[in-house]
Design a protein around this motif. Structure first.
Motif, PDB file in Angstrom:
ATOM      1  N   ALA A  90       0.833  -1.200   0.000  1.00 52.15           N
ATOM      2  CA  ALA A  90       0.000   0.000   0.000  1.00 52.15           C
ATOM      3  C   ALA A  90       0.871   1.255   0.000  1.00 52.15           C
ATOM      4  O   ALA A  90       0.570   2.236  -0.707  1.00 52.15           O
ATOM      5  N   GLU A  94       1.003   4.116  -2.824  1.00 53.58           N
ATOM      6  CA  GLU A  94       0.803   5.531  -2.502  1.00 53.58           C
ATOM      7  C   GLU A  94       1.971   6.380  -3.017  1.00 53.58           C
ATOM      8  O   GLU A  94       1.760   7.475  -3.572  1.00 53.58           O
ATOM      9  N   ARG A  95       3.214   5.867  -2.823  1.00 45.75           N
ATOM     10  CA  ARG A  95       4.374   6.607  -3.354  1.00 45.75           C
ATOM     11  C   ARG A  95       4.307   6.733  -4.867  1.00 45.75           C
ATOM     12  O   ARG A  95       4.624   7.782  -5.427  1.00 45.75           O
ATOM     13  N   ARG A  98       1.808   9.395  -5.741  1.00 50.07           N
ATOM     14  CA  ARG A  98       2.239  10.762  -5.454  1.00 50.07           C
ATOM     15  C   ARG A  98       3.360  11.249  -6.367  1.00 50.07           C
ATOM     16  O   ARG A  98       3.616  12.440  -6.427  1.00 50.07           O
TER      17      ARG A  98
END
Length: 126
Positions: A90, A94-95, A98
């Motif tokens: 997860a 997310e990285r 972004r």
């Protein structure tokens, strides 16, 4: 004290008679002839067998408990490892989300942008 002299030989004879009397008394209580003694031996054997059975049962229960604890511990470790892997996945997602999107330009667009920078630099010098 009786007033008679007791010498060493008398003491030895008395001791020998006492030992003989004890030996006769012990022979009289021969376990082969005594049904009460045989009953006590059987009772002791039954008690010892029951004690051994209880001890074996406790030992088996303790081993089962230890096996259950080890299994729970292994399951907890596996669940923690799985949760850590999911959390890492997860976090990686997310990285990735972004991270800024890099615009890929075609060769013609790249050449046009380079020419525009070159023209701007020339215009600043004048």
């Amino acid at each position: 004290m009786s007033g008679r002299k007791i010498d060493f030989a008398d003491r030895l004879e008395t001791a020998a008679k006492a030992k003989q009397a004890l030996l006769e008394k012990a022979r009289a209580k021969d376990p082969a002839n005594d049904p009460e003694f045989a009953a006590r031996l059987a009772e002791r054997a039954a008690i010892a067998a029951a004690r051994d059975a209880r001890e074996a049962e406790r030992r088996a229960a303790k081993q089962a408990e230890q096996a259950r604890v080890v299994a729970e511990r292994e399951a907890a470790k596996a669940a923690a490892a799985e949760a850590a892997a999911a959390a890492e996945a997860a976090a990686a997602a997310e990285r990735e989300a972004r991270r800024p999107v890099k615009v890929v330009l075609s060769e013609a667009e790249q050449k046009a942008a380079r020419d525009a920078r070159y023209a701007a630099r020339k215009a600043r010098k004048k």
